[in-house]
Design a protein around this motif. Structure first.
Motif, PDB file in Angstrom:
ATOM      1  N   LEU A   8       0.804  -1.219   0.000  1.00  0.00           N
ATOM      2  CA  LEU A   8       0.000   0.000   0.000  1.00  0.00           C
ATOM      3  C   LEU A   8       0.841   1.276   0.000  1.00  0.00           C
ATOM      4  O   LEU A   8       0.308   2.370  -0.228  1.00  0.00           O
ATOM      5  CB  LEU A   8      -0.928   0.009   1.219  1.00  0.00           C
ATOM      6  N   ALA A   9       2.139   1.141   0.256  1.00  0.00           N
ATOM      7  CA  ALA A   9       3.009   2.316   0.361  1.00  0.00           C
ATOM      8  C   ALA A   9       3.209   3.035  -0.969  1.00  0.00           C
ATOM      9  O   ALA A   9       3.437   4.241  -1.001  1.00  0.00           O
ATOM     10  CB  ALA A   9       4.364   1.917   0.939  1.00  0.00           C
ATOM     11  N   ASP A  10       3.111   2.319  -2.065  1.00  0.00           N
ATOM     12  CA  ASP A  10       3.386   2.911  -3.374  1.00  0.00           C
ATOM     13  C   ASP A  10       2.110   3.494  -3.994  1.00  0.00           C
ATOM     14  O   ASP A  10       1.090   2.807  -4.062  1.00  0.00           O
ATOM     15  CB  ASP A  10       3.963   1.845  -4.309  1.00  0.00           C
ATOM     16  N   PRO A  11       2.158   4.748  -4.455  1.00  0.00           N
ATOM     17  CA  PRO A  11       0.953   5.366  -5.013  1.00  0.00           C
ATOM     18  C   PRO A  11       0.437   4.662  -6.273  1.00  0.00           C
ATOM     19  O   PRO A  11      -0.768   4.592  -6.486  1.00  0.00           O
ATOM     20  CB  PRO A  11       1.372   6.811  -5.314  1.00  0.00           C
ATOM     21  N   THR A  12       1.322   4.128  -7.098  1.00  0.00           N
ATOM     22  CA  THR A  12       0.878   3.423  -8.306  1.00  0.00           C
ATOM     23  C   THR A  12       0.110   2.163  -7.930  1.00  0.00           C
ATOM     24  O   THR A  12      -0.913   1.844  -8.544  1.00  0.00           O
ATOM     25  CB  THR A  12       2.072   3.074  -9.215  1.00  0.00           C
ATOM     26  N   ARG A  13       0.563   1.457  -6.903  1.00  0.00           N
ATOM     27  CA  ARG A  13      -0.153   0.257  -6.466  1.00  0.00           C
ATOM     28  C   ARG A  13      -1.520   0.609  -5.893  1.00  0.00           C
ATOM     29  O   ARG A  13      -2.498  -0.111  -6.111  1.00  0.00           O
ATOM     30  CB  ARG A  13       0.691  -0.524  -5.464  1.00  0.00           C
ATOM     31  N   ARG A  14      -1.604   1.737  -5.198  1.00  0.00           N
ATOM     32  CA  ARG A  14      -2.909   2.163  -4.684  1.00  0.00           C
ATOM     33  C   ARG A  14      -3.860   2.494  -5.832  1.00  0.00           C
ATOM     34  O   ARG A  14      -5.051   2.168  -5.782  1.00  0.00           O
ATOM     35  CB  ARG A  14      -2.752   3.348  -3.727  1.00  0.00           C
ATOM     36  N   VAL A  15      -3.332   3.112  -6.883  1.00  0.00           N
ATOM     37  CA  VAL A  15      -4.166   3.417  -8.052  1.00  0.00           C
ATOM     38  C   VAL A  15      -4.624   2.119  -8.728  1.00  0.00           C
ATOM     39  O   VAL A  15      -5.784   2.003  -9.138  1.00  0.00           O
ATOM     40  CB  VAL A  15      -3.408   4.323  -9.059  1.00  0.00           C
ATOM     41  N   LEU A  16      -3.741   1.137  -8.815  1.00  0.00           N
ATOM     42  CA  LEU A  16      -4.127  -0.154  -9.392  1.00  0.00           C
ATOM     43  C   LEU A  16      -5.261  -0.789  -8.586  1.00  0.00           C
ATOM     44  O   LEU A  16      -6.225  -1.314  -9.156  1.00  0.00           O
ATOM     45  CB  LEU A  16      -2.927  -1.099  -9.457  1.00  0.00           C
ATOM     46  N   LEU A  17      -5.162  -0.727  -7.264  1.00  0.00           N
ATOM     47  CA  LEU A  17      -6.234  -1.268  -6.423  1.00  0.00           C
ATOM     48  C   LEU A  17      -7.534  -0.498  -6.635  1.00  0.00           C
ATOM     49  O   LEU A  17      -8.612  -1.096  -6.703  1.00  0.00           O
ATOM     50  CB  LEU A  17      -5.821  -1.239  -4.949  1.00  0.00           C
ATOM     51  N   ASP A  18      -7.427   0.823  -6.759  1.00  0.00           N
ATOM     52  CA  ASP A  18      -8.623   1.638  -7.028  1.00  0.00           C
ATOM     53  C   ASP A  18      -9.274   1.213  -8.343  1.00  0.00           C
ATOM     54  O   ASP A  18     -10.499   1.116  -8.436  1.00  0.00           O
ATOM     55  CB  ASP A  18      -8.283   3.124  -7.080  1.00  0.00           C
ATOM     56  N   GLU A  19      -8.458   0.979  -9.346  1.00  0.00           N
ATOM     57  CA  GLU A  19      -8.986   0.570 -10.650  1.00  0.00           C
ATOM     58  C   GLU A  19      -9.646  -0.802 -10.573  1.00  0.00           C
ATOM     59  O   GLU A  19     -10.668  -1.045 -11.222  1.00  0.00           O
ATOM     60  CB  GLU A  19      -7.891   0.584 -11.718  1.00  0.00           C
ATOM     61  N   LEU A  20      -9.073  -1.699  -9.779  1.00  0.00           N
ATOM     62  CA  LEU A  20      -9.683  -3.021  -9.626  1.00  0.00           C
ATOM     63  C   LEU A  20     -10.956  -2.949  -8.781  1.00  0.00           C
ATOM     64  O   LEU A  20     -11.871  -3.752  -8.972  1.00  0.00           O
ATOM     65  CB  LEU A  20      -8.684  -4.007  -9.025  1.00  0.00           C
ATOM     66  N   MET A  21     -11.029  -2.003  -7.863  1.00  0.00           N
ATOM     67  CA  MET A  21     -12.281  -1.796  -7.118  1.00  0.00           C
ATOM     68  C   MET A  21     -13.363  -1.274  -8.058  1.00  0.00           C
ATOM     69  O   MET A  21     -14.528  -1.645  -7.955  1.00  0.00           O
ATOM     70  CB  MET A  21     -12.089  -0.793  -5.973  1.00  0.00           C
ATOM     71  N   ASP A  22     -12.954  -0.413  -8.975  1.00  0.00           N
ATOM     72  CA  ASP A  22     -13.884   0.168  -9.938  1.00  0.00           C
ATOM     73  C   ASP A  22     -14.417  -0.902 -10.889  1.00  0.00           C
ATOM     74  O   ASP A  22     -15.598  -0.932 -11.206  1.00  0.00           O
ATOM     75  CB  ASP A  22     -13.185   1.288 -10.713  1.00  0.00           C
ATOM     76  N   ARG A  23     -13.508  -1.775 -11.354  1.00  0.00           N
ATOM     77  CA  ARG A  23     -13.901  -2.858 -12.270  1.00  0.00           C
ATOM     78  C   ARG A  23     -12.951  -4.025 -12.080  1.00  0.00           C
ATOM     79  O   ARG A  23     -11.760  -3.917 -12.363  1.00  0.00           O
ATOM     80  CB  ARG A  23     -13.860  -2.374 -13.719  1.00  0.00           C
ATOM     81  N   ASP A  24     -13.484  -5.123 -11.620  1.00  0.00           N
ATOM     82  CA  ASP A  24     -12.690  -6.321 -11.355  1.00  0.00           C
ATOM     83  C   ASP A  24     -12.401  -7.094 -12.643  1.00  0.00           C
ATOM     84  O   ASP A  24     -12.959  -6.797 -13.694  1.00  0.00           O
ATOM     85  CB  ASP A  24     -13.461  -7.226 -10.392  1.00  0.00           C
ATOM     86  N   GLU A  25     -11.539  -8.078 -12.527  1.00  0.00           N
ATOM     87  CA  GLU A  25     -11.179  -8.993 -13.619  1.00  0.00           C
ATOM     88  C   GLU A  25     -10.658  -8.241 -14.845  1.00  0.00           C
ATOM     89  O   GLU A  25     -11.221  -8.317 -15.932  1.00  0.00           O
ATOM     90  CB  GLU A  25     -12.361  -9.884 -13.994  1.00  0.00           C
ATOM     91  N   GLN A  26      -9.537  -7.537 -14.656  1.00  0.00           N
ATOM     92  CA  GLN A  26      -8.907  -6.818 -15.753  1.00  0.00           C
ATOM     93  C   GLN A  26      -7.584  -7.469 -16.117  1.00  0.00           C
ATOM     94  O   GLN A  26      -6.877  -7.995 -15.267  1.00  0.00           O
ATOM     95  CB  GLN A  26      -8.662  -5.361 -15.372  1.00  0.00           C
ATOM     96  N   THR A  27      -7.245  -7.374 -17.383  1.00  0.00           N
ATOM     97  CA  THR A  27      -5.961  -7.868 -17.858  1.00  0.00           C
ATOM     98  C   THR A  27      -4.891  -6.802 -17.630  1.00  0.00           C
ATOM     99  O   THR A  27      -5.208  -5.643 -17.327  1.00  0.00           O
ATOM    100  CB  THR A  27      -6.011  -8.191 -19.366  1.00  0.00           C
ATOM    101  N   LEU A  28      -3.647  -7.194 -17.801  1.00  0.00           N
ATOM    102  CA  LEU A  28      -2.533  -6.256 -17.686  1.00  0.00           C
ATOM    103  C   LEU A  28      -2.704  -5.112 -18.686  1.00  0.00           C
ATOM    104  O   LEU A  28      -2.506  -3.942 -18.356  1.00  0.00           O
ATOM    105  CB  LEU A  28      -1.207  -6.984 -17.911  1.00  0.00           C
ATOM    106  N   PHE A  29      -3.084  -5.441 -19.913  1.00  0.00           N
ATOM    107  CA  PHE A  29      -3.289  -4.418 -20.942  1.00  0.00           C
ATOM    108  C   PHE A  29      -4.362  -3.419 -20.516  1.00  0.00           C
ATOM    109  O   PHE A  29      -4.189  -2.206 -20.655  1.00  0.00           O
ATOM    110  CB  PHE A  29      -3.674  -5.074 -22.276  1.00  0.00           C
ATOM    111  N   GLU A  30      -5.480  -3.923 -19.995  1.00  0.00           N
ATOM    112  CA  GLU A  30      -6.556  -3.032 -19.566  1.00  0.00           C
ATOM    113  C   GLU A  30      -6.099  -2.117 -18.434  1.00  0.00           C
ATOM    114  O   GLU A  30      -6.395  -0.912 -18.432  1.00  0.00           O
ATOM    115  CB  GLU A  30      -7.770  -3.842 -19.116  1.00  0.00           C
TER     116      GLU A  30
END
Length: 93
Positions: A8-30
């Motif tokens: 959770l310390a890294d801002p990019t990882r927090r953004v990735l988690l936010d994106e997965l909360m917004d829409r689950d089951e995404q590929t690396l490309f998405e």
């Protein structure tokens, strides 16, 4: 539990988690596309993959293969450990 804080310390990882909360089951490309379009972040696919590996090691992301696609899903279960460790105090504002 230390892995959760590291993840959770890294801002990019927090953004990735936010994106997965917004829409689950995404590929690396998405996920890479959403980082670029919504957040103006342009890390390499390799860097995003490494961030996802850290999140997966901490138990915050699960992956599943479907054919040639690897789908990423958020798992908030490890975050419950944090709230159990420091429960809110009753009667304090």
């Amino acid at each position: 539990m230390g892995d959760i804080y590291k993840a959770l310390a890294d801002p990019t990882r927090r953004v990735l988690l936010d994106e997965l909360m917004d829409r689950d089951e995404q590929t690396l490309f998405e996920l890479c596309s959403r980082l670029a379009m919504k957040h103006d972040l342009t890390p390499s696919r390799q860097a995003v993959s490494q961030h996802l590996d850290v999140l997966e090691s901490a138990g915050l992301v699960r992956t599943e293969r479907r054919g040639r696609y690897k789908l990423h899903t958020i798992d908030t279960t490890p975050l419950e450990e944090i709230s159990m460790r420091w429960p809110p105090r009753r009667g304090t504002p």
